[in-house]
Design a protein around this motif. Sequence first.
Motif: not given
Length: 250
Positions: A13-18, A33-37, A56-60
Amino acid sequence: MQKQTTGGVDIKGYVNSIETFGLVDGPGVRFVVFMQGCNMRCKYCHNPETWKLSCAEEWTPKDLFNKAYRYKTYWKDNGGITVSGGEALLQIDFITEFFKLAKEKNIQTVLDTSGNPFTREEEFYSKFVELMKYTDIVILDIKEMDEEKHKNITGFTNQNILDMARCLSDMGKEMWIRRVLVPGLTDDEEDLHKTKEFIDSLKTVSKVEILPYHTLGVFKWEKLGIKYPLDGVKVPSEEEIEKAKKILGI
Ligand code: SF4
């Protein structure tokens, strides 16, 4: 951008910020969780840095869930996890896996969405039905009822967004409806009355909220080198907010 394999093991997942202590995007205290895109280009967007589905940060799902779960003592009886954006539905496989993990631990899940990616066409629709199995509340923006005005504000039709609201109502899914109030842009009385009529036609709306327009995100547009389209537009006055609330029955 999204990678999917059987069982969701390799989804990123591409996450912008938390935000670990969110108080506005759903009931109680929430891990947000604020997702990117995002495909829309709302003139009043205060998060234009979330638009591009890159940088963006990548997360599993598992790593993100493990991080969220550390905050569970704050959630008490009514808090939990919210996924927002950007537009979270652009990464539907990821958020489905993330919410699945949350529901295994009986944690309340909220999806905050503009509804823009919604369609009853496949393969999106089956994925959406699957996601709803693990989603407790959907917070949906109704930015405008008039389609042309909606296109002017966001660049996109609202027909699929209104259809999403009907779909959620038919599914029996709890919804919160939100409206950003921008003087001269989204505060037309007739449109607010139509919005109220539409909300009343839905069976599962438990809350309606007005979000007063603010200019706190303008510097982000400048930083990105994009001209801010609402230059000079004032924030709504208390009276304007109260008037809109009255029309929407809040
Ligand atoms: S839908 Fe949300 S994130 Fe996307 S442009 Fe509009 S306000 Fe910004």
